[in-house]
Design a protein around this motif. Structure first.
Motif, short mmCIF file in Angstrom:
data_model
loop_
_atom_site.label_atom_id
_atom_site.label_comp_id
_atom_site.label_asym_id
_atom_site.label_seq_id
_atom_site.Cartn_x
_atom_site.Cartn_y
_atom_site.Cartn_z
N LEU A 1 -16.32 -1.92 1.95
CA LEU A 1 -15.44 -2.24 0.82
C LEU A 1 -14.41 -1.15 0.60
N TYR A 2 -14.83 0.10 0.50
CA TYR A 2 -13.83 1.12 0.18
C TYR A 2 -12.85 1.37 1.31
N ASN A 3 -13.26 1.18 2.55
CA ASN A 3 -12.29 1.30 3.64
C ASN A 3 -11.25 0.20 3.57
N ASP A 4 -11.67 -1.03 3.27
CA ASP A 4 -10.71 -2.12 3.17
C ASP A 4 -9.79 -1.95 1.96
N ILE A 5 -10.32 -1.46 0.85
CA ILE A 5 -9.47 -1.24 -0.32
C ILE A 5 -8.38 -0.23 -0.01
N HIS A 6 -8.75 0.86 0.62
CA HIS A 6 -7.75 1.89 0.92
C HIS A 6 -6.74 1.40 1.95
N ALA A 7 -7.17 0.55 2.87
CA ALA A 7 -6.22 -0.04 3.81
C ALA A 7 -5.23 -0.95 3.08
N ALA A 8 -5.72 -1.72 2.11
CA ALA A 8 -4.83 -2.59 1.34
C ALA A 8 -3.84 -1.76 0.53
N TYR A 9 -4.33 -0.73 -0.14
CA TYR A 9 -3.46 0.12 -0.95
C TYR A 9 -2.41 0.83 -0.10
N GLN A 10 -2.86 1.42 0.99
CA GLN A 10 -1.93 2.18 1.82
C GLN A 10 -0.88 1.29 2.48
N ASN A 11 -1.27 0.12 2.92
CA ASN A 11 -0.29 -0.81 3.48
C ASN A 11 0.68 -1.28 2.41
N ALA A 12 0.18 -1.54 1.22
CA ALA A 12 1.07 -1.98 0.13
C ALA A 12 2.07 -0.89 -0.23
N LEU A 13 1.59 0.35 -0.29
CA LEU A 13 2.48 1.46 -0.59
C LEU A 13 3.52 1.63 0.51
N ARG A 14 3.09 1.53 1.76
CA ARG A 14 4.01 1.66 2.89
C ARG A 14 5.05 0.54 2.87
N TRP A 15 4.65 -0.65 2.47
CA TRP A 15 5.57 -1.79 2.36
C TRP A 15 6.68 -1.49 1.35
N HIS A 16 6.30 -0.95 0.20
CA HIS A 16 7.30 -0.65 -0.82
C HIS A 16 8.26 0.45 -0.38
N VAL A 17 7.77 1.41 0.37
CA VAL A 17 8.63 2.51 0.79
C VAL A 17 9.58 2.09 1.91
N THR A 18 9.08 1.28 2.84
CA THR A 18 9.89 0.94 4.02
C THR A 18 10.56 -0.42 3.93
N GLY A 19 10.00 -1.31 3.15
CA GLY A 19 10.52 -2.67 3.10
C GLY A 19 10.09 -3.54 4.27
N GLU A 20 9.23 -3.02 5.14
CA GLU A 20 8.79 -3.76 6.32
C GLU A 20 7.68 -4.74 5.94
N SER A 21 7.92 -6.01 6.16
CA SER A 21 7.04 -7.06 5.66
C SER A 21 5.65 -7.01 6.27
N ALA A 22 5.49 -6.48 7.47
CA ALA A 22 4.17 -6.47 8.12
C ALA A 22 3.14 -5.74 7.27
N TYR A 23 3.57 -4.69 6.58
CA TYR A 23 2.63 -3.92 5.76
C TYR A 23 2.24 -4.69 4.50
N GLY A 24 3.20 -5.31 3.86
CA GLY A 24 2.87 -6.13 2.71
C GLY A 24 1.98 -7.30 3.08
N ASP A 25 2.25 -7.92 4.21
CA ASP A 25 1.43 -9.05 4.67
C ASP A 25 -0.01 -8.60 4.95
N THR A 26 -0.16 -7.41 5.52
CA THR A 26 -1.50 -6.90 5.81
C THR A 26 -2.26 -6.64 4.52
N ALA A 27 -1.62 -6.02 3.54
CA ALA A 27 -2.27 -5.76 2.26
C ALA A 27 -2.72 -7.06 1.61
N VAL A 28 -1.86 -8.05 1.61
CA VAL A 28 -2.18 -9.34 1.00
C VAL A 28 -3.35 -10.00 1.73
#
Length: 488
Positions: A94-121
């Motif tokens: 659980l905690y590994n997946d949560i941190h992956a979701a958070y980090q991908n979401a944060l990376r999506w906002h910084v870069t605008g690259e949709s792959a990271y937002g899609d992964t978080a979702v």
């Protein structure tokens, strides 16, 4: 001069009276995104990284290097998560997946690259489709608190993503995480209220607050804020820091008598609570004459190897109508100055940059910890995932300019209900424009930082030495009477 509250020398008992919650303004909209990061925060990160500005680029490099922040991450959702006992103890999934979701979401906002937002979702949707229960020993309450506030923060970052099933995720948070955290604050696992150290309460407060914001539930927000201020357990602000050393500007962190790791966890959790509340217009950072500032300074100084005062304190232990006992901490524990957690950038930047205060120990320890990483950068065990991290990227900010805040509203008073004036700590009356949330205007894309006003960064602050407010362009300064009684 010492001020004593909560657990103090001679086994002074913790208070058990909890005042009725003071409601924030009825019908006011909450800010979204509005947990650890606001829209202004996210825009600042993206702009600074694009410009190659320090220290943001170093913080972003820590994010991109983390294995959890990669768009190829695949979720492994479980129907039941166990922590402390049960078969299997699978909470690391659980905690590994949560941190992956958070980090991908944060990376999506910084870069605008949709792959990271899609992964978080994809990660968040997978878990909300399957998870139904948290089980185990008393540690299940820790799982609910820690992973509840973290899950909510990841979801808040993608709540407007077209593919995110927000309603289903909210239901999971309300059905699985929130009930355990609320139950702990109410009953403490049927134990004496002081049986559990401060961190247990703080994880629960963080979860209740985060779920309240994510789910637009103001009653849950009020519940968390009220417990933070007046709760009977060890995690309320005056019990977590029972002694204030006024002459040194320090407040004894109760878990410093336990060990360094748990003290760092507690400071990180309380900072997280304060930041999430701040982004909804509630100033817990400045509550009780900025008590948390003094406690954070204490832990920072102590963690760097310097001597700190310690007044012995005793807490009762045991089960209600069962066994009973007590435990006394007589001195601050030994420390390893090399031990660090990604907690300091957020706290230091609030007090020194948003508020313009001097915080020598926070400044030094934040510099030593920079650039801060996140989950996976501080060891593979659960302790390395207790904070979401990446504070150098997320919370570094320019020092606020007083001239930017002319005409802005005053810092919030949680007791205010949209009235045209609020009373600052210490009794100074500060006029403010009529606004819907505790005298606070929700964020509307204005200013440099949401702060507590929704408009600009520097408006009003309660410092260790006084109350300053900027209202209608008029600077008001009131020195507190340092020989007076205890703060309210």
């Amino acid at each position: 001069m010492l001020k004593f509250t909560g657990v103090t020398a001679g086994a002074v008992a913790l208070g058990t009276t909890v005042a009725a919650p003071q409601a924030t303004a009825a019908g006011a909209s909450l800010v979204h995104p509005g947990l650890l990061h606001t829209r202004t925060d996210l825009d600042r990160m993206a702009k600074k990284v694009k410009a190659g500005a320090a220290p943001y680029t170093a913080g972003f490099a820590r994010l991109t290097a983390n294995r959890h922040a990669q768009s190829g991450w695949t979720a492994n959702p479980q129907a039941t998560v166990y922590r402390g006992s049960g078969s299997p103890q699978n909470y690391a999934i659980l905690y590994n997946d949560i941190h992956a979701a958070y980090q991908n979401a944060l990376r999506w906002h910084v870069t605008g690259e949709s792959a990271y937002g899609d992964t978080a979702v994809a990660i968040l949707n997978a878990w909300s489709a399957k998870l139904t229960s948290l089980q185990g020993s008393a540690d299940r309450f820790l799982a609910a608190g820690l992973y509840g506030y973290q899950f909510a923060n990841a979801a808040e970052l993608v709540r407007e993503h077209a593919d995110f099933d927000l309603a289903r995720f909210q239901k999971m948070m309300l059905d699985v995480f929130y009930p355990l955290s609320e139950d702990f604050l109410a009953d403490h696992n049927d134990a004496v209220v002081t049986n559990y150290w401060a961190n247990w309460d703080l994880t629960a407060i963080a979860c209740v607050l985060a779920v309240g914001i994510l789910c637009d539930d103001r009653a849950k927000i009020d519940r968390a804020v009220e417990y933070f201020k007046h709760g009977a357990g060890m995690g309320s602000v005056k019990n977590a820091m029972p002694v204030v050393y006024e002459d040194e500007g320090l407040a004894e962190w109760v878990e410093a008598g336990r060990d360094q790791g748990h003290a760092l966890l507690g400071v990180g959790l309380m900072g997280t609570i304060c930041e999430m509340a701040w982004n909804q217009g509630i100033d817990l950072y400045g509550y009780d004459d900025s008590r948390f500032l003094k406690g954070a300074q204490y832990v920072a100084k102590w963690s760097m190897g310097a001597e700190v005062p310690y007044t012995a304190n005793t807490r009762r232990k045991g089960a209600v109508n069962g066994w009973s006992g007590s435990e006394t901490a007589t001195a601050a524990a030994a420390v390893d100055p090399a031990m660090t957690r990604p907690i300091w950038a957020m706290i230091a930047n609030h007090y020194t940059k948003r508020r313009g205060l001097s915080a020598t120990y926070l400044t030094r320890i934040a510099a030593q910890a920079s650039p801060e990483g996140g989950g996976g950068d501080y060891g593979p065990n659960s302790g390395g995932f207790d904070q979401l991290g990446f504070g150098t990227l997320a919370f570094s900010r320019d020092r606020a300019s007083a001239s930017a805040s002319a005409g802005a509203s005053a810092s919030p008073s949680p007791a205010a209900s949209g009235s045209a004036s609020a009373v600052a700590s210490g009794g100074a009356s500060v006029s403010s424009s009529a606004s819907p949330v505790g005298g606070v205007t929700p964020q509307g894309g204005k200013g440099d930082d949401l702060a507590a006003t929704g408009t600009t960064d520097v408006v009003a602050w309660t410092a260790a030495t006084g109350v300053t407010a900027l209202a209608g362009g008029l600077l008001l300064l009131r020195r507190r009477n340092r020989s007076g009684g205890t703060a309210q």
